[in-house]
Design an enzyme around this catalytic site. Structure first.
Site, PDB file in Angstrom:
ATOM      1  N   PRO A 108       0.810  -1.214   0.000  1.00 40.41           N
ATOM      2  CA  PRO A 108       0.000   0.000   0.000  1.00 40.41           C
ATOM      3  C   PRO A 108       0.847   1.270   0.000  1.00 40.41           C
ATOM      4  O   PRO A 108       1.955   1.270   0.506  1.00 40.41           O
ATOM      5  CB  PRO A 108      -0.802  -0.110   1.295  1.00 40.41           C
ATOM      6  CG  PRO A 108      -0.040  -1.044   2.158  1.00 40.41           C
ATOM      7  CD  PRO A 108       0.808  -1.890   1.275  1.00 40.41           C
ATOM      8  N   GLU A 109       0.300   2.316  -0.639  1.00 44.40           N
ATOM      9  CA  GLU A 109       0.994   3.598  -0.725  1.00 44.40           C
ATOM     10  C   GLU A 109       0.398   4.561   0.307  1.00 44.40           C
ATOM     11  O   GLU A 109      -0.414   4.166   1.139  1.00 44.40           O
ATOM     12  CB  GLU A 109       0.860   4.142  -2.149  1.00 44.40           C
ATOM     13  CG  GLU A 109       1.346   3.123  -3.197  1.00 44.40           C
ATOM     14  CD  GLU A 109       1.186   3.583  -4.636  1.00 44.40           C
ATOM     15  OE1 GLU A 109       1.076   4.791  -4.859  1.00 44.40           O
ATOM     16  OE2 GLU A 109       1.189   2.727  -5.527  1.00 44.40           O
TER      17      GLU A 109
END
Ligand SMILES: [Zn+2]
Length: 289
Positions: free
Chosen positions: A2-3
């Site tokens: 995830p960013e």
């Protein structure tokens, strides 16, 4: 993945359940993910501690506790995530928080076990560790600092934006969207961007990330889910990632899916018409030396 938007969404989901509460216990199910501490050390330090805050720093989830319990930092990396409802894959639970007054625990799961769990004595120690491996947070960086940092690298702009030491929080999906928004070709040399390009790039970073946070991030496979097990909605509204050969929302021409040097194994999406590789040098204001 995830960013930054996914990690911010995790933090916003966890905060109402954990911030201001007392931990009844913490249980480490996979000591493999701990960095420089043992499961029993971690458990004895934070059991019965009061959770001061839950916040994000780059792609870190940070839990701060009242003295002397310190801080726990969890890096979800590729496949880590938190669950407030029983997780889909209970066999992938790596850590559980039990909060006083709440029946269900908070689960941290990680399919591929690439995430990390750290403990720090205080926020100064955590900040020093963050600064050793990260640049400023992508949502906080100003035009001057961004220009200065990009001006020092001869790499292409896309891998430069994704370099956590240069700027913390941006990964592949959002880099494509940001560069489309700023009308910059992903292979342009970062240090060669014009002043007007930089002036488009800096606000595009904030706009795209804020929109993605509103949409609760991006889910494109079995990976990222919100703390309630829901898919993020950003890829239903984005312009570039995953849309090879579809019409560009700006000019209608086909979006190109390609690979660029410096990003092995990750595709790049861009519009060759809206993001030309050659900029009109006459029209562009030369950046300050
Ligand atoms: Zn276009």
């Amino acid at each position: 993945m995830p960013e930054l938007p996914e990690v911010e969404t995790m933090v916003r989901g966890l905060r109402p359940v954990m911030a201001g509460k007392t931990l009844a216990s913490i249980q480490v199910l996979d000591p493999h993910m701990l960095v420089e501490c043992t499961a029993s050390e971690l458990e004895s330090r934070v059991t019965a501690a009061h959770v001061e805050s839950v916040h994000r720093r780059g792609k870190w989830v940070v839990f701060t506790f009242d003295d002397p319990a310190g801080l726990i930092v969890i890096e979800p990396r590729m496949t880590g995530g938190f669950w407030l409802i029983p997780p889909e894959r209970p066999d992938h639970v790596r850590l559980m928080f039990t909060v006083r007054g709440r029946r269900d625990p908070v689960w941290f799961c990680d399919t591929r076990r690439l995430g990390k769990i750290h403990w720090f004595r205080d926020s100064g120690e955590a900040q020093a560790a963050f600064q050793r491996s990260h640049g400023p947070d992508a949502l906080e960086i100003g035009l001057e600092e961004l220009s200065g940092r990009l001006g020092k690298t001869g790499r292409a702009i896309k891998p430069a934006l994704m370099d956590q030491k240069l700027l913390a929080g941006i990964g592949n999906i959002y880099a494509d969207e940001i560069l489309f928004r700023a009308r910059i070709h992903p292979s342009r040399v970062a240090s060669g961007l014009t002043k007007s390009e930089l002036e488009r790039l800096q606000p595009a970073i904030g706009q795209v990330l804020e929109e993605a946070i509103k949409a609760e991030g991006s889910s494109f496979d079995a990976g990222y889910r919100t703390v309630l097990g829901l898919e993020g909605g950003f890829l239903a509204q984005n312009a570039m990632y995953g849309r090879g050969n579809q019409p560009c929302p700006c000019c209608g021409g086909p979006i190109q899916k390609t690979r660029i040097p410096g990003l092995i194994g990750r595709p790049t999406h861009f519009c060759p018409h809206c993001q030309p590789l050659r900029v009109n040098k006459k029209a562009a204001t030369k950046r300050k030396a």
